[in-house]
Enzyme design. Structure first.
Site, PDB file in Angstrom:
ATOM      1  N   GLY A   1      14.432 -17.690 -22.602  1.00  0.00           N
ATOM      2  CA  GLY A   1      13.312 -17.795 -21.691  1.00  0.00           C
ATOM      3  C   GLY A   1      11.987 -18.131 -22.343  1.00  0.00           C
ATOM      4  O   GLY A   1      11.003 -18.380 -21.640  1.00  0.00           O
ATOM      5  N   GLU A   2      11.916 -18.129 -23.671  1.00  0.00           N
ATOM      6  CA  GLU A   2      10.669 -18.501 -24.346  1.00  0.00           C
ATOM      7  C   GLU A   2      10.352 -19.975 -24.083  1.00  0.00           C
ATOM      8  O   GLU A   2      11.247 -20.804 -23.919  1.00  0.00           O
ATOM      9  CB  GLU A   2      10.788 -18.259 -25.855  1.00  0.00           C
ATOM     10  CG  GLU A   2      10.868 -16.792 -26.225  1.00  0.00           C
ATOM     11  CD  GLU A   2      11.005 -16.587 -27.728  1.00  0.00           C
ATOM     12  OE1 GLU A   2      10.968 -17.592 -28.473  1.00  0.00           O
ATOM     13  OE2 GLU A   2      11.162 -15.422 -28.151  1.00  0.00           O
TER      14      GLU A   2
ATOM     15  N   GLN B   1      -6.074  -8.886  -7.710  1.00  0.00           N
ATOM     16  CA  GLN B   1      -6.245  -7.644  -8.479  1.00  0.00           C
ATOM     17  C   GLN B   1      -7.582  -7.721  -9.228  1.00  0.00           C
ATOM     18  O   GLN B   1      -7.624  -7.742 -10.452  1.00  0.00           O
ATOM     19  CB  GLN B   1      -5.072  -7.460  -9.440  1.00  0.00           C
ATOM     20  CG  GLN B   1      -3.736  -7.294  -8.724  1.00  0.00           C
ATOM     21  CD  GLN B   1      -2.592  -7.016  -9.677  1.00  0.00           C
ATOM     22  OE1 GLN B   1      -2.721  -6.242 -10.611  1.00  0.00           O
ATOM     23  NE2 GLN B   1      -1.450  -7.654  -9.436  1.00  0.00           N
TER      24      GLN B   1
ATOM     25  N   ASP C   1     -10.922 -10.517   8.529  1.00  0.00           N
ATOM     26  CA  ASP C   1     -11.416  -9.177   8.223  1.00  0.00           C
ATOM     27  C   ASP C   1     -12.911  -9.265   7.970  1.00  0.00           C
ATOM     28  O   ASP C   1     -13.487 -10.353   7.909  1.00  0.00           O
ATOM     29  CB  ASP C   1     -10.688  -8.560   7.025  1.00  0.00           C
ATOM     30  CG  ASP C   1     -10.724  -9.460   5.792  1.00  0.00           C
ATOM     31  OD1 ASP C   1     -11.811  -9.980   5.472  1.00  0.00           O
ATOM     32  OD2 ASP C   1      -9.681  -9.652   5.155  1.00  0.00           O
TER      33      ASP C   1
ATOM     34  N   LYS D   1      -9.638  -4.863  10.480  1.00  0.00           N
ATOM     35  CA  LYS D   1      -8.330  -4.711   9.844  1.00  0.00           C
ATOM     36  C   LYS D   1      -8.381  -3.563   8.854  1.00  0.00           C
ATOM     37  O   LYS D   1      -9.376  -3.372   8.157  1.00  0.00           O
ATOM     38  CB  LYS D   1      -7.961  -6.009   9.109  1.00  0.00           C
ATOM     39  CG  LYS D   1      -6.619  -5.981   8.400  1.00  0.00           C
ATOM     40  CD  LYS D   1      -6.356  -7.273   7.645  1.00  0.00           C
ATOM     41  CE  LYS D   1      -7.173  -7.363   6.378  1.00  0.00           C
ATOM     42  NZ  LYS D   1      -6.826  -8.537   5.552  1.00  0.00           N
TER      43      LYS D   1
ATOM     44  N   ASP E   1      -8.953 -18.191   6.035  1.00  0.00           N
ATOM     45  CA  ASP E   1      -8.640 -17.256   4.949  1.00  0.00           C
ATOM     46  C   ASP E   1      -8.492 -18.046   3.664  1.00  0.00           C
ATOM     47  O   ASP E   1      -8.364 -19.282   3.692  1.00  0.00           O
ATOM     48  CB  ASP E   1      -7.357 -16.471   5.249  1.00  0.00           C
ATOM     49  CG  ASP E   1      -7.389 -15.057   4.651  1.00  0.00           C
ATOM     50  OD1 ASP E   1      -8.249 -14.797   3.785  1.00  0.00           O
ATOM     51  OD2 ASP E   1      -6.560 -14.229   5.053  1.00  0.00           O
TER      52      ASP E   1
ATOM     53  N   THR F   1       2.480 -13.644   2.803  1.00  0.00           N
ATOM     54  CA  THR F   1       3.629 -13.397   3.678  1.00  0.00           C
ATOM     55  C   THR F   1       3.322 -13.745   5.133  1.00  0.00           C
ATOM     56  O   THR F   1       4.209 -13.688   5.982  1.00  0.00           O
ATOM     57  CB  THR F   1       4.055 -11.921   3.603  1.00  0.00           C
ATOM     58  OG1 THR F   1       2.969 -11.092   4.036  1.00  0.00           O
ATOM     59  CG2 THR F   1       4.460 -11.541   2.183  1.00  0.00           C
TER      60      THR F   1
END
Length: 326
Positions: free
Chosen positions: A46-47, A105, A178, A202, A230, A235
């Site tokens: 996977g490298e 995040q 929102d 929301k 947005d 999802t």
């Protein structure tokens, strides 16, 4: 003579990873240059290995990679490309990430949590990036995470101009999903002649990802064509609940407009079955054939990125690309 002078010229080179080469091809066509030939492959474990097939010494390098699924692999590949350019003596390295991974995040909701958007910026700086170029960050303050120039581009004018050409503006209301995106809704309103805005109350439990509870509509939408805006559709749970709430509040038509189409899990099925008349997105992320459906419109972000790259390379002005006005 006490010095040596070179009559050298600046050289722009465009590089792409394997995340979304089709977008890179579009950007290269807009710029009128070919992509720099690159060899990239995965080892059995996977490298990732990357090597550039031509000299990059002294060039102004732009490394385009959208952080699509699998997001961690695309980010790592771009980091390796930046490191290779630094070690090959590129003069300046600009990371072009139309969709910036981990942007959600950007703060700590509770103790013992990371601020991964800051970590991303630190990784690119450590790898050797001199500059970042991104489109519609989740929050603008992420620009301050990177210790260097950040070109924060906006898809808003392109989306707003398209939507404005399709609807009766006298019956148009811009809807924020929102309270946090009301400022963006105001900018949409400014571009479309001062149409009214509304937002949807929301709530979200930070312990449960990709799930929100949609409350009441704040603002008058009765008899209006509503555009729900947005930065991304992941999802599609929030956006489709917003569409239902608007119809329940008396809207006659609802259009969805977003920059980044992540389209995880049940997103496509939800968008197909929702009552929105059209879903307008850009191609900052790849959209596969099985993700297309009736009512989906994909606008190309390539001209905006190409214009920004040219302005940066030529030391021109990119202010109009920052403030959302073209």
């Amino acid at each position: 003579m006490s010095e040596i002078r070179l009559a050298s010229e600046k050289r722009l080179r465009l590089f792409t990873g394997r995340g979304f080469p089709e977008l890179a091809d579009e950007v290269a066509t807009e710029l009128g240059i070919p992509l720099t030939p690159t060899s990239a492959y995965d080892f059995a474990n996977g490298e990732i290995f990357v090597r550039f097939e031509e000299s990059v010494r002294g060039c102004d390098a732009f490394v385009l990679q959208s952080h699509s699924t699998p997001v961690n692999k695309q980010i790592m590949e771009q980091l390796i490309m930046v490191d290779a350019l630094k070690r090959a003596s590129a003069k300046r390295i600009t990371v072009v990430a139309p969709f910036y991974g981990y942007a959600r995040q950007d703060k700590k909701h509770r103790g013992r949590e990371p601020i991964s958007a800051r970590l991303m910026a630190d990784l690119f700086k450590t790898a050797g990036a001199d500059r970042l170029m991104v489109v519609d960050l989740h929050t603008s303050q992420i620009q301050g995470f990177f210790d260097g120039p950040v070109d924060h581009l906006f898809a808003l004018p392109m989306l707003a101009n398209y939507v404005g050409s399709k609807v009766d503006r006298s019956r148009l209301t811009i809807v924020s999903p929102d309270s946090g995106r009301v400022r963006v809704a105001e900018r949409w309103s400014d571009l479309l002649g001062g149409c009214p805005i509304a937002f949807i109350h929301k709530t979200r439990d930070p312990r449960i990802p990709n799930e929100s509870v949609v409350g009441r509509v704040v603002g008058d939408v009765v008899g209006q064509t509503c555009v729900v805006i947005d930065d991304m559709i992941d999802t599609a749970g929030t956006i489709t609940k917003a569409v239902d709430a608007l119809f329940e509040a008396g809207a006659t038509e609802v259009i969805v407009a977003a920059t980044h189409a992540v389209l995880s899990g049940p997103a496509v099925e939800r968008l197909k079955n929702c009552r929105a008349s059209e879903v307008v997105i850009t191609n900052t992320l790849p959209i596969s054939e099985d993700q297309h459906f009736d009512g989906l419109t994909v606008l190309s972000i390539a001209p905006l990125i190409a214009r920004a790259i040219r302005e940066v390379f030529e030391d021109g002005s990119v202010t109009s690309l920052f403030d959302g006005h073209s």
